[in-house]
Design a protein around this motif. Sequence first.
Motif, PDB file in Angstrom:
ATOM      1  N   ILE A  49      -0.420  -8.565  -3.049  1.00  0.00           N
ATOM      2  CA  ILE A  49      -0.381  -7.112  -3.180  1.00  0.00           C
ATOM      3  C   ILE A  49      -0.075  -6.794  -4.631  1.00  0.00           C
ATOM      4  CG2 ILE A  49       0.851  -4.994  -2.566  1.00  0.00           C
ATOM      5  CD1 ILE A  49      -0.806  -5.868  -0.289  1.00  0.00           C
ATOM      6  N   VAL A  50      -0.922  -5.990  -5.244  1.00  0.00           N
ATOM      7  CA  VAL A  50      -0.730  -5.604  -6.649  1.00  0.00           C
ATOM      8  C   VAL A  50      -0.501  -4.095  -6.691  1.00  0.00           C
ATOM      9  CG1 VAL A  50      -1.668  -5.695  -8.980  1.00  0.00           C
ATOM     10  CG2 VAL A  50      -2.303  -7.463  -7.318  1.00  0.00           C
ATOM     11  N   PRO A  51       0.764  -3.658  -6.708  1.00  0.00           N
ATOM     12  CA  PRO A  51       1.038  -2.220  -6.770  1.00  0.00           C
ATOM     13  C   PRO A  51       0.759  -1.671  -8.158  1.00  0.00           C
ATOM     14  CG  PRO A  51       2.925  -3.488  -5.958  1.00  0.00           C
ATOM     15  CD  PRO A  51       1.973  -4.446  -6.587  1.00  0.00           C
ATOM     16  N   GLU A  52       0.458  -0.409  -8.214  1.00  0.00           N
ATOM     17  CA  GLU A  52       0.243   0.267  -9.487  1.00  0.00           C
ATOM     18  C   GLU A  52       1.542   0.270 -10.284  1.00  0.00           C
ATOM     19  OE1 GLU A  52      -0.931   4.798 -10.861  1.00  0.00           O
ATOM     20  OE2 GLU A  52      -1.684   4.032  -8.952  1.00  0.00           O
ATOM     21  N   ASP A  53       1.480  -0.235 -11.526  1.00  0.00           N
ATOM     22  CA  ASP A  53       2.625  -0.252 -12.448  1.00  0.00           C
ATOM     23  C   ASP A  53       3.786  -1.115 -11.967  1.00  0.00           C
ATOM     24  OD1 ASP A  53       1.284   1.559 -14.143  1.00  0.00           O
ATOM     25  OD2 ASP A  53       2.012   3.262 -12.972  1.00  0.00           O
ATOM     26  N   GLU A  54       3.537  -2.058 -11.070  1.00  0.00           N
ATOM     27  CA  GLU A  54       4.576  -2.968 -10.603  1.00  0.00           C
ATOM     28  C   GLU A  54       4.024  -4.392 -10.606  1.00  0.00           C
ATOM     29  OE1 GLU A  54       7.757  -2.351  -9.648  1.00  0.00           O
ATOM     30  OE2 GLU A  54       7.570  -0.211 -10.141  1.00  0.00           O
ATOM     31  N   PRO A  55       4.884  -5.420 -10.713  1.00  0.00           N
ATOM     32  CA  PRO A  55       4.401  -6.804 -10.691  1.00  0.00           C
ATOM     33  C   PRO A  55       3.756  -7.153  -9.352  1.00  0.00           C
ATOM     34  CG  PRO A  55       6.682  -6.681 -11.461  1.00  0.00           C
ATOM     35  CD  PRO A  55       6.334  -5.332 -10.919  1.00  0.00           C
ATOM     36  N   PRO A  56       2.781  -8.060  -9.356  1.00  0.00           N
ATOM     37  CA  PRO A  56       2.154  -8.494  -8.108  1.00  0.00           C
ATOM     38  C   PRO A  56       3.148  -9.230  -7.208  1.00  0.00           C
ATOM     39  CG  PRO A  56       1.147  -9.579 -10.023  1.00  0.00           C
ATOM     40  CD  PRO A  56       2.220  -8.708 -10.533  1.00  0.00           C
ATOM     41  N   VAL A  57       2.923  -9.141  -5.916  1.00  0.00           N
ATOM     42  CA  VAL A  57       3.793  -9.790  -4.940  1.00  0.00           C
ATOM     43  C   VAL A  57       2.917 -10.570  -3.970  1.00  0.00           C
ATOM     44  CG1 VAL A  57       5.539  -9.453  -3.151  1.00  0.00           C
ATOM     45  CG2 VAL A  57       5.449  -7.888  -5.103  1.00  0.00           C
ATOM     46  N   ARG A  58       3.230 -11.849  -3.779  1.00  0.00           N
ATOM     47  CA  ARG A  58       2.438 -12.665  -2.852  1.00  0.00           C
ATOM     48  C   ARG A  58       2.912 -12.419  -1.424  1.00  0.00           C
ATOM     49  NH1 ARG A  58       1.830 -17.395  -0.057  1.00  0.00           N
ATOM     50  NH2 ARG A  58      -0.235 -18.373  -0.232  1.00  0.00           N
ATOM     51  N   LEU A  59       1.956 -12.285  -0.522  1.00  0.00           N
ATOM     52  CA  LEU A  59       2.253 -12.143   0.899  1.00  0.00           C
ATOM     53  C   LEU A  59       1.643 -13.310   1.642  1.00  0.00           C
ATOM     54  CD1 LEU A  59       1.800  -8.402   1.974  1.00  0.00           C
ATOM     55  CD2 LEU A  59       3.889  -9.642   1.451  1.00  0.00           C
ATOM     56  N   GLY A  60       2.484 -14.098   2.305  1.00  0.00           N
ATOM     57  CA  GLY A  60       2.012 -15.126   3.206  1.00  0.00           C
ATOM     58  C   GLY A  60       2.099 -14.608   4.629  1.00  0.00           C
ATOM     59  N   ALA A  61       1.776 -15.473   5.574  1.00  0.00           N
ATOM     60  CA  ALA A  61       1.800 -15.071   6.975  1.00  0.00           C
ATOM     61  C   ALA A  61       3.186 -14.580   7.373  1.00  0.00           C
ATOM     62  CB  ALA A  61       1.381 -16.231   7.862  1.00  0.00           C
ATOM     63  N   TYR A  62       3.234 -13.390   7.946  1.00  0.00           N
ATOM     64  CA  TYR A  62       4.435 -12.741   8.469  1.00  0.00           C
ATOM     65  C   TYR A  62       5.384 -12.232   7.384  1.00  0.00           C
ATOM     66  CZ  TYR A  62       3.315 -13.769  13.338  1.00  0.00           C
ATOM     67  OH  TYR A  62       2.722 -13.809  14.578  1.00  0.00           O
ATOM     68  N   ASP A  63       4.967 -12.265   6.135  1.00  0.00           N
ATOM     69  CA  ASP A  63       5.711 -11.537   5.107  1.00  0.00           C
ATOM     70  C   ASP A  63       5.379 -10.050   5.236  1.00  0.00           C
ATOM     71  OD1 ASP A  63       6.678 -13.913   4.104  1.00  0.00           O
ATOM     72  OD2 ASP A  63       5.222 -14.037   2.481  1.00  0.00           O
ATOM     73  N   THR A  64       6.331  -9.194   4.903  1.00  0.00           N
ATOM     74  CA  THR A  64       6.130  -7.754   5.021  1.00  0.00           C
ATOM     75  C   THR A  64       6.533  -7.072   3.719  1.00  0.00           C
ATOM     76  OG1 THR A  64       6.626  -7.847   7.390  1.00  0.00           O
ATOM     77  CG2 THR A  64       6.700  -5.686   6.360  1.00  0.00           C
ATOM     78  N   LEU A  65       5.755  -6.076   3.338  1.00  0.00           N
ATOM     79  CA  LEU A  65       5.990  -5.361   2.090  1.00  0.00           C
ATOM     80  C   LEU A  65       5.911  -3.859   2.349  1.00  0.00           C
ATOM     81  CD1 LEU A  65       6.226  -6.216  -1.040  1.00  0.00           C
ATOM     82  CD2 LEU A  65       3.893  -5.360  -1.202  1.00  0.00           C
ATOM     83  N   LEU A  66       6.857  -3.118   1.781  1.00  0.00           N
ATOM     84  CA  LEU A  66       6.784  -1.662   1.768  1.00  0.00           C
ATOM     85  C   LEU A  66       6.470  -1.211   0.350  1.00  0.00           C
ATOM     86  CD1 LEU A  66       9.888  -0.567   3.904  1.00  0.00           C
ATOM     87  CD2 LEU A  66       7.528  -0.929   4.656  1.00  0.00           C
ATOM     88  N   VAL A  67       5.532  -0.292   0.205  1.00  0.00           N
ATOM     89  CA  VAL A  67       5.162   0.261  -1.095  1.00  0.00           C
ATOM     90  C   VAL A  67       5.402   1.773  -1.036  1.00  0.00           C
ATOM     91  CG1 VAL A  67       3.381   0.524  -2.848  1.00  0.00           C
ATOM     92  CG2 VAL A  67       3.412  -1.530  -1.423  1.00  0.00           C
ATOM     93  N   ARG A  68       6.234   2.264  -1.927  1.00  0.00           N
ATOM     94  CA  ARG A  68       6.513   3.697  -1.975  1.00  0.00           C
ATOM     95  C   ARG A  68       5.551   4.360  -2.943  1.00  0.00           C
ATOM     96  NH1 ARG A  68      10.168   6.319  -5.227  1.00  0.00           N
ATOM     97  NH2 ARG A  68      11.294   4.400  -5.708  1.00  0.00           N
ATOM     98  N   GLY A  69       4.881   5.414  -2.476  1.00  0.00           N
ATOM     99  CA  GLY A  69       3.924   6.141  -3.298  1.00  0.00           C
ATOM    100  C   GLY A  69       4.612   6.982  -4.357  1.00  0.00           C
ATOM    101  N   PRO A  70       3.796   7.699  -5.137  1.00  0.00           N
ATOM    102  CA  PRO A  70       2.376   7.968  -4.934  1.00  0.00           C
ATOM    103  C   PRO A  70       1.427   6.960  -5.564  1.00  0.00           C
ATOM    104  CG  PRO A  70       3.174   9.325  -6.717  1.00  0.00           C
ATOM    105  CD  PRO A  70       4.366   8.550  -6.208  1.00  0.00           C
ATOM    106  N   GLY A  71       1.932   5.895  -6.143  1.00  0.00           N
ATOM    107  CA  GLY A  71       1.041   4.914  -6.746  1.00  0.00           C
ATOM    108  C   GLY A  71       0.185   4.204  -5.705  1.00  0.00           C
ATOM    109  N   THR A  72      -0.993   3.748  -6.110  1.00  0.00           N
ATOM    110  CA  THR A  72      -1.882   3.009  -5.223  1.00  0.00           C
ATOM    111  C   THR A  72      -1.586   1.518  -5.335  1.00  0.00           C
ATOM    112  OG1 THR A  72      -3.638   2.744  -6.863  1.00  0.00           O
ATOM    113  CG2 THR A  72      -3.637   4.777  -5.566  1.00  0.00           C
ATOM    114  N   PHE A  73      -2.258   0.709  -4.506  1.00  0.00           N
ATOM    115  CA  PHE A  73      -2.071  -0.733  -4.596  1.00  0.00           C
ATOM    116  C   PHE A  73      -3.341  -1.439  -4.156  1.00  0.00           C
ATOM    117  CE2 PHE A  73      -0.703   0.505  -0.385  1.00  0.00           C
ATOM    118  CZ  PHE A  73      -1.225  -0.471   0.451  1.00  0.00           C
ATOM    119  N   THR A  74      -3.434  -2.717  -4.519  1.00  0.00           N
ATOM    120  CA  THR A  74      -4.605  -3.535  -4.234  1.00  0.00           C
ATOM    121  C   THR A  74      -4.179  -4.799  -3.502  1.00  0.00           C
ATOM    122  OG1 THR A  74      -5.592  -2.726  -6.293  1.00  0.00           O
ATOM    123  CG2 THR A  74      -6.630  -4.618  -5.272  1.00  0.00           C
ATOM    124  N   PHE A  75      -5.002  -5.259  -2.580  1.00  0.00           N
ATOM    125  CA  PHE A  75      -4.790  -6.540  -1.903  1.00  0.00           C
ATOM    126  C   PHE A  75      -5.888  -7.492  -2.351  1.00  0.00           C
ATOM    127  CE2 PHE A  75      -5.395  -9.292   1.967  1.00  0.00           C
ATOM    128  CZ  PHE A  75      -4.206  -9.997   1.829  1.00  0.00           C
TER     129      PHE A  75
END
Length: 337
Positions: A49-75
């Motif tokens: 997961i690559v959030p806007e203006d934030e460092p990328p975060v790796r997600l493996g199986a059953y990892d969970t991530l919350l992203v607070r807007g209004p920035g967008t993000f990419t998988f």
Amino acid sequence: MDALSDLMRGVRAHGSLFGSTTLTPPWSLHFVDGAPLSLCTVVRGAGWIVPEDEPPVRLGAYDTLLVRGPGTFTFVDEVGTTAVPVECGVECATPEQGGTRHRLGWHDPGPPGGHGTRGDGSGATTLVVGAYPVHGEISRRLLQALPVVLRTPAGGSVDPVLDHLAAEVAVDAPGQQVVLDRLLDWVLVCTLREFFDRPGGRPPTWWAAQRDPVAGTALQLLHTEPAAPWTVAALAERCGVSRATLAKRFNDLVGEPPLTYLTRWRMTLAADLLLERPTATVAEVARAVGYADPFGFSAAFKRVRGLSPSGFRRTAASASPAADLHAAGTGSTGRAR
């Protein structure tokens, strides 16, 4: 009612988006709506997961991530992926059609004369995303307690819920959207619990205070009966301690006196009532949050919120509703090679 339950009353998944993908890297999904709060979990495979203006975060199986807007993000499959647009076969219900359920599949043509991998199940990555609209001042107080990106790893209390989620994503049955939404709400609560309880974390003061036998009891009373005619003496009596004990424990753990906390909470409730009940008078809203005198209520509201109740209502009514509507669903664009 406890503080977390109260703050989450306006945070509900509706028309959750999910992608069930079988792919060969590289791939990229860009979630463009910038919802106030997005929940992302991988129930199979892995990615970034690559959030806007934030460092990328790796997600493996059953990892969970919350992203607070209004920035967008990419998988993406890898940071800096070379994915390019291809025809990918997208079936997507828009928010106007009642949701944002989104199935995405990629086709890998393979070597010349060969066969692609679509449909064979190998290398599958399943990403589940819930976009949360946040309506009102109560829910915004929850957002203010969260960082822009919040990650909880696999192996915690969320895993059993994700087992149910993975099983539901794998089928196509009547009522599936409702099941997915409620499961995502369950995942959200479990994720917040784990994040606030993690060693070395910095949870909001009210979270830790809830476990204290004195301050926690007082908080529960204030949230359950916010319009009651509370005094420090009355609250202390209900908690079974002296006024001095209650005042010190509450101030030490929550960071402010109990009646100051109550006033701010009442003004939060009042702000939502002013918008939810446009025909209600200021006096009616005042009584609903525990004020017999509308003038005293107006003075307290302006002191806490910076505007009079009528001014707040006019300002909110003239503001564009796009932010709340914008959060009603999450869109995406898919790119793969």
